[in-house]
Design a protein around this motif. Structure first.
Motif, mmCIF file in Angstrom:
data_model
loop_
_atom_site.group_PDB
_atom_site.id
_atom_site.type_symbol
_atom_site.label_atom_id
_atom_site.label_comp_id
_atom_site.label_asym_id
_atom_site.label_seq_id
_atom_site.Cartn_x
_atom_site.Cartn_y
_atom_site.Cartn_z
ATOM 1 N N GLN A 139 0.993 14.708 -7.584
ATOM 2 C CA GLN A 139 2.356 14.249 -7.859
ATOM 3 C C GLN A 139 3.173 14.116 -6.573
ATOM 4 O OE1 GLN A 139 4.100 16.568 -11.109
ATOM 5 N NE2 GLN A 139 2.047 17.044 -11.826
ATOM 6 N N LEU A 140 2.495 13.639 -5.532
ATOM 7 C CA LEU A 140 3.170 13.405 -4.247
ATOM 8 C C LEU A 140 3.333 11.913 -3.979
ATOM 9 C CD1 LEU A 140 1.287 16.089 -2.111
ATOM 10 C CD2 LEU A 140 3.534 16.290 -3.180
ATOM 11 N N ASP A 141 3.269 11.120 -5.045
ATOM 12 C CA ASP A 141 3.356 9.679 -4.892
ATOM 13 C C ASP A 141 4.729 9.265 -4.384
ATOM 14 O OD1 ASP A 141 1.791 10.731 -7.104
ATOM 15 O OD2 ASP A 141 1.021 8.700 -7.317
ATOM 16 N N THR A 142 4.737 8.128 -3.694
ATOM 17 C CA THR A 142 5.983 7.523 -3.249
ATOM 18 C C THR A 142 6.313 6.356 -4.162
ATOM 19 O OG1 THR A 142 5.592 8.129 -0.937
ATOM 20 C CG2 THR A 142 7.162 6.357 -1.360
ATOM 21 N N LEU A 143 7.504 6.385 -4.738
ATOM 22 C CA LEU A 143 7.921 5.310 -5.626
ATOM 23 C C LEU A 143 8.652 4.244 -4.824
ATOM 24 C CD1 LEU A 143 8.203 4.202 -8.494
ATOM 25 C CD2 LEU A 143 10.371 5.463 -8.689
ATOM 26 N N ILE A 144 8.140 3.028 -4.882
ATOM 27 C CA ILE A 144 8.749 1.915 -4.160
ATOM 28 C C ILE A 144 9.763 1.249 -5.082
ATOM 29 C CG2 ILE A 144 8.319 -0.266 -2.977
ATOM 30 C CD1 ILE A 144 5.481 0.684 -2.462
ATOM 31 N N VAL A 145 11.022 1.274 -4.679
ATOM 32 C CA VAL A 145 12.082 0.693 -5.496
ATOM 33 C C VAL A 145 12.348 -0.741 -5.041
ATOM 34 C CG1 VAL A 145 13.151 2.913 -5.917
ATOM 35 C CG2 VAL A 145 13.874 1.571 -3.962
ATOM 36 N N ARG A 146 12.984 -1.496 -5.912
ATOM 37 C CA ARG A 146 13.311 -2.881 -5.591
ATOM 38 C C ARG A 146 14.604 -2.942 -4.786
ATOM 39 N NH1 ARG A 146 11.804 -6.699 -10.743
ATOM 40 N NH2 ARG A 146 9.755 -5.800 -11.186
ATOM 41 N N GLY A 147 14.565 -3.671 -3.668
ATOM 42 C CA GLY A 147 15.759 -3.826 -2.841
ATOM 43 C C GLY A 147 16.354 -5.213 -2.971
ATOM 44 N N ASN A 148 17.490 -5.405 -2.358
ATOM 45 C CA ASN A 148 18.190 -6.692 -2.447
ATOM 46 C C ASN A 148 18.276 -7.429 -1.113
ATOM 47 O OD1 ASN A 148 18.792 -6.270 -5.202
ATOM 48 N ND2 ASN A 148 20.543 -4.974 -4.637
ATOM 49 N N ASN A 149 17.963 -6.742 -0.023
ATOM 50 C CA ASN A 149 18.192 -7.333 1.295
ATOM 51 C C ASN A 149 16.911 -7.454 2.124
ATOM 52 O OD1 ASN A 149 20.991 -7.415 0.751
ATOM 53 N ND2 ASN A 149 21.150 -5.246 1.345
ATOM 54 N N ASP A 150 15.769 -7.579 1.467
ATOM 55 C CA ASP A 150 14.520 -7.618 2.230
ATOM 56 C C ASP A 150 13.653 -8.808 1.837
ATOM 57 O OD1 ASP A 150 13.978 -6.769 -0.263
ATOM 58 O OD2 ASP A 150 13.165 -4.807 0.309
ATOM 59 N N ALA A 151 14.265 -9.892 1.407
ATOM 60 C CA ALA A 151 13.550 -11.140 1.109
ATOM 61 C C ALA A 151 12.449 -10.944 0.080
ATOM 62 C CB ALA A 151 12.969 -11.737 2.401
ATOM 63 N N GLY A 152 12.640 -10.029 -0.847
ATOM 64 C CA GLY A 152 11.697 -9.852 -1.945
ATOM 65 C C GLY A 152 10.489 -9.011 -1.629
ATOM 66 N N LEU A 153 10.404 -8.446 -0.412
ATOM 67 C CA LEU A 153 9.225 -7.669 -0.050
ATOM 68 C C LEU A 153 9.098 -6.417 -0.917
ATOM 69 C CD1 LEU A 153 6.808 -7.144 1.763
ATOM 70 C CD2 LEU A 153 8.359 -6.045 3.407
ATOM 71 N N SER A 154 10.197 -5.692 -1.090
ATOM 72 C CA SER A 154 10.118 -4.456 -1.872
ATOM 73 C C SER A 154 9.815 -4.749 -3.335
ATOM 74 C CB SER A 154 11.420 -3.663 -1.741
ATOM 75 O OG SER A 154 12.507 -4.388 -2.270
ATOM 76 N N ARG A 155 10.320 -5.885 -3.847
ATOM 77 C CA ARG A 155 10.007 -6.245 -5.234
ATOM 78 C C ARG A 155 8.526 -6.535 -5.394
ATOM 79 N NH1 ARG A 155 14.921 -9.017 -4.653
ATOM 80 N NH2 ARG A 155 13.850 -10.996 -4.263
ATOM 81 N N HIS A 156 7.958 -7.193 -4.398
ATOM 82 C CA HIS A 156 6.522 -7.478 -4.444
ATOM 83 C C HIS A 156 5.712 -6.184 -4.378
ATOM 84 C CE1 HIS A 156 2.714 -9.472 -3.762
ATOM 85 N NE2 HIS A 156 2.544 -8.745 -2.670
ATOM 86 N N LEU A 157 6.110 -5.243 -3.499
ATOM 87 C CA LEU A 157 5.403 -3.965 -3.399
ATOM 88 C C LEU A 157 5.558 -3.145 -4.674
ATOM 89 C CD1 LEU A 157 6.315 -2.954 0.275
ATOM 90 C CD2 LEU A 157 4.117 -3.798 -0.564
ATOM 91 N N ASN A 158 6.754 -3.179 -5.270
ATOM 92 C CA ASN A 158 6.987 -2.461 -6.515
ATOM 93 C C ASN A 158 6.115 -3.005 -7.630
ATOM 94 O OD1 ASN A 158 8.746 -2.555 -9.259
ATOM 95 N ND2 ASN A 158 9.112 -0.622 -8.180
ATOM 96 N N ARG A 159 5.981 -4.342 -7.691
ATOM 97 C CA ARG A 159 5.144 -4.967 -8.706
ATOM 98 C C ARG A 159 3.670 -4.624 -8.492
ATOM 99 N NH1 ARG A 159 6.097 -9.829 -7.505
ATOM 100 N NH2 ARG A 159 8.149 -9.879 -8.493
ATOM 101 N N ALA A 164 -1.184 -0.753 -10.579
ATOM 102 C CA ALA A 164 -2.240 0.239 -10.368
ATOM 103 C C ALA A 164 -2.535 0.963 -11.677
ATOM 104 C CB ALA A 164 -1.822 1.234 -9.295
ATOM 105 N N LYS A 165 -3.795 1.215 -11.964
ATOM 106 C CA LYS A 165 -4.206 1.828 -13.232
ATOM 107 C C LYS A 165 -3.649 3.232 -13.374
ATOM 108 C CE LYS A 165 -8.309 2.715 -16.057
ATOM 109 N NZ LYS A 165 -9.791 2.624 -16.127
#
Length: 319
Positions: free
Chosen positions: A80-100, A105-106
């Motif tokens: 339970q040491l996972d890092t949760l990637i949240v969606r940002g608004n100022n990074d040209a969609g990179l964080s949204r892509h990483l979050n998706r 992941a299974k």
């Protein structure tokens, strides 16, 4: 007082200007200095702050003096040491892509399904004031079902309903099917079908709920004393041997026994009120009571009549 050895190996820091036996030295961690509180002389610099580091790690402003994460959840797998990637608004969609990508992941999907199920169980049980010990058992059963992928092709709401039903039984506080259906808004047919599939994975038999298991809770909800519960329990045990009542619903038998026991000692409760507590129709309670009344000579044993002077057969209403 220090002995000779302690004085030899001890280190004492004093102000070279004041030279007091008991120096007034202040540790100023903001500047990293050791300062004499009397004359202001700086005695040392770059001292290390050994106190706990209570910084604020919250994204928004506010008081969040935490320096560690949440405690481990025993109902989830892994470290339970996972890092949760949240969606940002100022990074040209990179964080949204990483979050998706992370969401695909299974393992992440499995954890998300567990968390959603736990939240649903907690909310449902909280609405009916079910104790936390039963909630934890229901979560363990849900995790077992999910880990073995037994819920495939079945309604998740029905699986949760069955887990709560079984947890109540294992804790000695069983609920009827009607109560579980009213709690979870799942049809009786769907709960029964899911229970038939999952019952083999549980430790004990989950198909039957005895009327004896329900008496104490029903009496408590009706504000009846222990004597009524004792008499109702005796009536219930004796009624099991009656031929005309053997096929009755256990909840119907429990309701009728309470109806009869309360009348017997002068604490009568209306059949409509008992129906509201037990979920059994008023006509069903009265028809079952009629069978008990017909066999009252067999049911009203010395253990009932002699131990309680208030117990009078004349108190019983004719059906």
């Amino acid at each position: 007082m220090l002995n000779q050895i302690d004085e030899q190996f001890s280190v004492r820091l004093v102000c070279r200007n004041c030279r007091d036996e008991i120096p007034n030295i202040i540790e100023d961690f903001s500047s990293g200095d050791l300062v004499c509180g009397d004359c202001g002389l700086v005695l040392g610099d770059r001292i290390i702050d050994t106190r706990s580091e209570w910084r604020t790690f919250a994204d928004s402003e506010g008081d969040d003096p935490s320096r560690v994460g949440n405690s481990a959840n025993p109902f989830l797998d892994g470290d339970q040491l996972d890092t949760l990637i949240v969606r940002g608004n100022n990074d040209a969609g990179l964080s949204r892509h990483l979050n998706r990508t992370q969401g695909r992941a299974k393992d992440q999907q499995h954890q998300s399904a567990l968390i959603h199920g736990y939240q649903e169980i907690g909310a449902l049980c909280g609405a009916f004031d079910i104790p936390k010990s039963i909630v934890d058992i229901a979560k363990q059963l849900y995790k077992k079902v999910t880990d073995e992928n037994l819920q495939r092709g079945r309604s998740n709401d029905a699986v949760i309903a069955v887990c709560i039903f079984q947890a109540c039984r294992q804790s000695g506080a069983p609920r009827t099917f009607k109560e579980i259906c009213a709690l979870t808004k799942v049809s009786l047919r769907e709960v029964s079908r899911t229970l038939k599939v999952l019952k083999d994975k549980f430790k004990d038999d989950t198909t039957l709920t005895s009327s004896k298991d329900l008496l104490e809770r029903f009496c408590s909800n009706l504000k009846l004393d222990n004597e009524v519960w004792r008499i109702a329990t005796i009536l219930n045990n004796s009624a099991a041997d009656l031929e005309n009542i053997s096929g009755k619903n256990p909840t119907s038998i429990a309701s009728a026994c309470i109806f009869m026991a309360a009348q017997l000692v002068g604490q009568s409760r209306d059949a409509k009120l008992i129906s509201k507590i037990s979920g059994i129709g008023e006509p069903t309670i009265k028809s079952t009571y009629k069978i008990l009344y017909t066999h009252r000579k067999e049911l009203l044993t010395a253990d009932i009549m002699d131990r309680n002077p208030k117990a009078l057969e004349s108190n019983l209403a004719q059906p």
